[in-house]
Design a protein around this motif. Structure first.
Motif, PDB file in Angstrom:
ATOM      1  N   ARG A 184      70.285 -11.017  70.834  1.00  0.00           N
ATOM      2  CA  ARG A 184      68.934 -10.593  70.663  1.00  0.00           C
ATOM      3  C   ARG A 184      68.798 -10.161  69.344  1.00  0.00           C
ATOM      4  N   ARG A 185      69.765 -10.266  68.565  1.00  0.00           N
ATOM      5  CA  ARG A 185      68.709 -10.190  66.897  1.00  0.00           C
ATOM      6  C   ARG A 185      68.709 -11.538  66.843  1.00  0.00           C
ATOM      7  N   ILE A 193      66.600 -13.443  68.273  1.00  0.00           N
ATOM      8  CA  ILE A 193      65.351 -13.844  69.204  1.00  0.00           C
ATOM      9  C   ILE A 193      64.527 -12.680  68.788  1.00  0.00           C
ATOM     10  N   ARG A 194      64.774 -11.509  68.114  1.00  0.00           N
ATOM     11  CA  ARG A 194      63.703 -11.279  67.252  1.00  0.00           C
ATOM     12  C   ARG A 194      63.801 -11.224  65.744  1.00  0.00           C
ATOM     13  N   ALA A 199      60.676 -13.896  66.960  1.00  0.00           N
ATOM     14  CA  ALA A 199      59.620 -13.263  66.958  1.00  0.00           C
ATOM     15  C   ALA A 199      59.103 -12.898  65.461  1.00  0.00           C
ATOM     16  N   ASP A 200      60.230 -11.974  65.113  1.00  0.00           N
ATOM     17  CA  ASP A 200      59.481 -11.649  63.469  1.00  0.00           C
ATOM     18  C   ASP A 200      58.836 -12.708  62.379  1.00  0.00           C
ATOM     19  N   HIS A 203      55.520 -13.342  64.690  1.00  0.00           N
ATOM     20  CA  HIS A 203      54.270 -12.393  64.030  1.00  0.00           C
ATOM     21  C   HIS A 203      54.198 -12.984  62.880  1.00  0.00           C
ATOM     22  N   ALA A 229      55.389  -8.333  73.406  1.00  0.00           N
ATOM     23  CA  ALA A 229      56.570  -8.940  73.743  1.00  0.00           C
ATOM     24  C   ALA A 229      57.943  -8.677  74.093  1.00  0.00           C
ATOM     25  N   ARG A 230      58.181  -9.326  74.730  1.00  0.00           N
ATOM     26  CA  ARG A 230      59.538  -8.919  75.631  1.00  0.00           C
ATOM     27  C   ARG A 230      60.803  -9.550  75.361  1.00  0.00           C
ATOM     28  N   ILE A 231      62.409  -8.932  75.317  1.00  0.00           N
ATOM     29  CA  ILE A 231      63.533 -10.312  75.217  1.00  0.00           C
ATOM     30  C   ILE A 231      64.245  -9.483  76.687  1.00  0.00           C
ATOM     31  N   TRP A 238      69.086 -15.944  75.973  1.00  0.00           N
ATOM     32  CA  TRP A 238      68.217 -14.996  75.339  1.00  0.00           C
ATOM     33  C   TRP A 238      67.040 -15.918  75.289  1.00  0.00           C
ATOM     34  N   GLY A 251      62.914 -14.682  75.071  1.00  0.00           N
ATOM     35  CA  GLY A 251      61.746 -13.926  74.625  1.00  0.00           C
ATOM     36  C   GLY A 251      60.068 -14.110  74.865  1.00  0.00           C
TER      37      GLY A 251
END
Length: 136
Positions: free
Chosen positions: A78-79, A81-82, A85-86, A89, A112-114, A123, A125
């Motif tokens: 998740r880290r 992917i985030r 994604a950041d 963005h 957004a979703r993971i 993972w 996103g």
């Protein structure tokens, strides 16, 4: 038809993301694909399904576009992917992209979703954006 802005929007989006150094650093290169090549190394970003609809007014011809990007990673979960994604963005939300055809009125983040892929190791996103374009 205003949907023809869709191709111009996709080209501008790909060029902008591919040139964004923080994103390419996280991906280990400009790993942004419309169609993923065989044996592509993770992480990468893919262009998802899109849609557009008429958004014309009494005086202007335009379109509303739904854009979807997919982020794929294994290491970091998740880290990772985030972080990707950041970076996306930062690059896209309220961006002023120059289109070869038409004019971008706005480009906004929607959601957004993971997710965990069924393989249990990958993972995924999903990032959704909305854009409005007009004829010049």
């Amino acid at each position: 038809m205003t949907g023809t802005h869709d191709w111009a929007l996709q080209k501008a989006l790909v060029a902008t993301l591919s040139a964004h150094a923080p994103l390419t650093s996280l991906l280990g290169g400009p790993h942004l694909y419309d169609r993923v090549p065989p044996h592509a190394a993770l992480p990468y970003v893919t262009l998802g399904d899109g849609a557009w609809r008429d958004w014309s007014t009494g005086t202007d011809t335009g379109a509303e576009h739904e854009l979807r990007l997919h982020v794929w990673a294994r290491d970091g979960g998740r880290r990772t992917i985030r972080a990707i994604a950041d970076a996306i963005h930062t690059c896209l939300h309220d961006a002023d992209l120059a289109l070869v055809r038409g004019y971008l009125v706005n480009l906004r983040f929607v959601s957004a979703r993971i997710l965990t892929d069924p393989d249990g190791r990958t993972w995924h996103g999903v990032l959704d954006y909305r854009a409005v374009t007009e004829d010049i």
